[in-house]
Design an enzyme around this catalytic site. Sequence first.
Site, PDB file in Angstrom:
ATOM      1  N   PRO A 190       0.822  -1.215   0.000  1.00  0.00           N
ATOM      2  CA  PRO A 190       0.000   0.000   0.000  1.00  0.00           C
ATOM      3  C   PRO A 190       0.854   1.261   0.000  1.00  0.00           C
ATOM      4  CG  PRO A 190      -0.346  -1.295   2.012  1.00  0.00           C
ATOM      5  CD  PRO A 190       0.653  -2.010   1.201  1.00  0.00           C
ATOM      6  N   GLU A 191       0.506   2.185  -0.875  1.00  0.00           N
ATOM      7  CA  GLU A 191       1.165   3.487  -0.922  1.00  0.00           C
ATOM      8  C   GLU A 191       0.198   4.525  -0.351  1.00  0.00           C
ATOM      9  OE1 GLU A 191       3.057   4.363  -4.667  1.00  0.00           O
ATOM     10  OE2 GLU A 191       3.443   2.252  -5.059  1.00  0.00           O
ATOM     11  N   ARG A 232      -0.518  -9.514   7.700  1.00  0.00           N
ATOM     12  CA  ARG A 232       0.860  -9.669   7.213  1.00  0.00           C
ATOM     13  C   ARG A 232       1.815  -8.601   7.725  1.00  0.00           C
ATOM     14  NH1 ARG A 232       0.149 -12.304   1.525  1.00  0.00           N
ATOM     15  NH2 ARG A 232      -2.095 -12.451   1.355  1.00  0.00           N
ATOM     16  N   ARG A 241      19.894  17.596  -6.653  1.00  0.00           N
ATOM     17  CA  ARG A 241      20.906  16.611  -6.280  1.00  0.00           C
ATOM     18  C   ARG A 241      21.206  15.731  -7.474  1.00  0.00           C
ATOM     19  NH1 ARG A 241      17.713  14.455  -1.088  1.00  0.00           N
ATOM     20  NH2 ARG A 241      19.228  12.766  -1.085  1.00  0.00           N
TER      21      ARG A 241
END
Length: 273
Positions: A2-3, A111, A154
């Site tokens: 899941p994001e 989980r 960067r």
Amino acid sequence: MPEMPEVTVISEDVAALALGREILKAAVFRPDVTNVQPEEFEKRLVGKTLRDTGRRGKIIVLDFGDVVGLVHLVISGRVLRLPEWREPDRMNTAVLEFGGEGEPVVLAFTRLWLGYFDLYEPGEEENHPLISRLGPEPFSDDFTVEYLISALSRKANIKGLLLDQSVVAGLGNIYVDEVLFVAGVNPTRKANTLTDEETEKIHTATRDILHRAIEARGTTFDSYHDAFGETGQFQSQLKVFTRAGEPCPRCGTTIEKSRVAGRGTYTCPACQN
Ligand SMILES: [Zn+2]
């Protein structure tokens, strides 16, 4: 995996089911899924009422007043509503039963082998190693184009930086690939070679894609049904992710899969430069 959109949906689902309800039972399968002893997990949660839910990066924040639960779901960890109390097991690694009006609400956090369900004192959660290092939330006022330009000045590749939770909170592999496709930026580009215009496109695409993904209740590749028995629908709107070998929806070139920043990466070699 899941994001941010999936975690947002889960956090809102937990609120819809359990806000204002008191915990009757709480248990974890193994001591290593939480930062307290299993007996302590039960003792500190039973009798507490869920006052609020939220999200920081990919972490679900459960506010029980004088104790705060931080849930980090990784791999394919999710939250399921169980028909009745069940002792936690390898799959349902932490289980909470909420009382109140009508049927009890039993939620399983699945989980948690690599994730966790940690308990913190209110206010202390900001010191959590994952939260204290988080960059701005994508929908916050702090996440401006100017901020992103400076955060991306960067030499590292752009995909790695967008996955870095200290640059922007909550993005993961699926949405980074989608954002970079919409922005027309190749994931291997050194971030400091991006023009301001390209960074602006990344910024706009990030908010747009996350917003639409939340509306679609996230992306579901497995047979997961959420706590309301629904599945996410955003997978049908993905433009490149998991679409290797298919034509690019913009130019028709075959979408390629490669490895960038250690992750499976999907790109259109023609549209993304
Ligand atoms: Zn293309």
